[in-house]
Design a protein around this motif. Structure first.
Motif, short mmCIF file in Angstrom:
data_model
loop_
_atom_site.label_atom_id
_atom_site.label_comp_id
_atom_site.label_asym_id
_atom_site.label_seq_id
_atom_site.Cartn_x
_atom_site.Cartn_y
_atom_site.Cartn_z
N GLU A 198 0.83 -1.20 0.00
CA GLU A 198 0.00 0.00 0.00
C GLU A 198 0.86 1.26 0.00
N GLU A 202 1.62 4.53 -3.37
CA GLU A 202 1.59 5.99 -3.31
C GLU A 202 2.79 6.63 -4.01
N THR A 203 3.85 5.87 -4.20
CA THR A 203 5.07 6.42 -4.80
C THR A 203 5.19 6.13 -6.30
N LYS A 209 -0.72 4.52 -11.68
CA LYS A 209 -1.91 4.76 -10.86
C LYS A 209 -3.20 4.77 -11.67
N LYS A 213 -6.13 -0.76 -9.28
CA LYS A 213 -5.42 -0.93 -8.01
C LYS A 213 -5.50 -2.37 -7.52
#
Length: 289
Positions: A198, A202-203, A209, A213
């Motif tokens: 998770e 985010e990176t 993205k 997901k």
């Protein structure tokens, strides 16, 4: 306006948006627009574009500037020298995953498995399953996924490559459907499951993205699917069957620890970039003492 002029402007525009592969992306989109090989763009640099072609191309460039992956814009991606249909809602096949397919093909040939029964778990676009069925010409392959979007695209790719006689696509939450139907004796299980943490999600780049997901993230440590899939595999593989998994480059040791007493010959192999990428293991059920 000709091809050369529009490519130059598009390259500059995409680069200004922070896209490092601006020139390549501009060329791939142009080649798709004109239905030609990318190398032929150089031969036809002076080709005058029609107004409708310019308008359509600008729409494609606008989408790329919004960080929509090129594969989603042109709705296709090459994998194992085969062309696959892709669209939003399905993971885009990666070159690193070709290592996994090549490993399975090599193993089947070395073991003399002429008609292997193979299940590809988390099949997504069907890239792994279709490639295995294509290159192992007598294999029986089933691709499974829980995503309806993925199942639809996988079926289209199966038909595109004329493999409906030796392939099928089945909706299943990992191997639950096979266990429910008491299907056993499978020679090979292969999977490129979600394995990103998770925090890592985010990176990731904006393009990644845009991908589903659920096809990428596997809990806080990225191991959720391995914890489920490895025990389920014991109920489906034959004695002496083989499991092949794609992993994250830092996950080899953690995935090794998930295998229990019924597994041996656990091997870790690297990808083209020398990162740990594949874990394989032999299933041999121990007799009760």
């Amino acid at each position: 306006m000709n091809i050369k002029e529009l490519l130059k402007r598009s390259d500059q525009f995409l680069a200004a948006q922070g896209i490092k592969s601006s020139r390549l992306d501009a060329e791939v989109l142009m080649a798709d627009l004109l239905d030609m090989e990318r190398i032929n763009l150089y031969v036809k640099y002076d080709y005058p574009l029609k107004s409708r072609e310019i308008d359509k191309y600008r729409e494609m460039i606008k989408k790329r500037a919004q960080r929509i992956p090129v594969a989603y814009i042109i709705q296709k991606k090459e994998f194992m020298s085969l062309e696959f249909k892709v669209e939003p809602g399905v993971l885009i096949p990666r070159p690193d995953t070709e290592n996994l397919v090549e490993k399975v093909i090599k193993y089947c040939r070395q073991q003399g498995l002429k008609t292997p029964q193979i299940i590809d778990v988390c099949t997504g676009s069907g890239a792994i399953a279709v490639s295995l069925a294509h290159y192992l010409q007598k294999a029986k392959v089933v691709g499974t996924d829980i995503s309806n979007s993925a199942l639809k695209i996988a079926r289209q790719n199966m038909k595109k490559h004329d493999l409906t006689e030796r392939m099928s696509i089945l909706k299943s939450d990992l191997l639950k459907e096979f266990i429910k139907r008491e299907i056993k004796g499978i020679d090979i299980l292969v999977s490129n499951p979600p394995y990103i943490t998770e925090a890592e999600m985010e990176t990731l780049a904006p393009e990644v993205k845009k991908e589903p997901k659920k096809a990428l993230v596997a809990g806080k440590d990225g191991l959720d699917f391995y914890r489920r899939l490895i025990p389920e595999a014991e109920k489906v593989l034959k004695n002496g069957g083989k499991l092949f998994l794609e992993i994250g480059y830092q996950q080899a040791a953690a995935v090794r620890e998930i295998f229990g007493a019924n597994w041996s010959e656990i091997e870790v192999e690297k990808d083209y970039s020398e990162n740990d990428r594949i874990v394989s293991a032999l299933f041999k059920e121990k007799e009760a003492e």
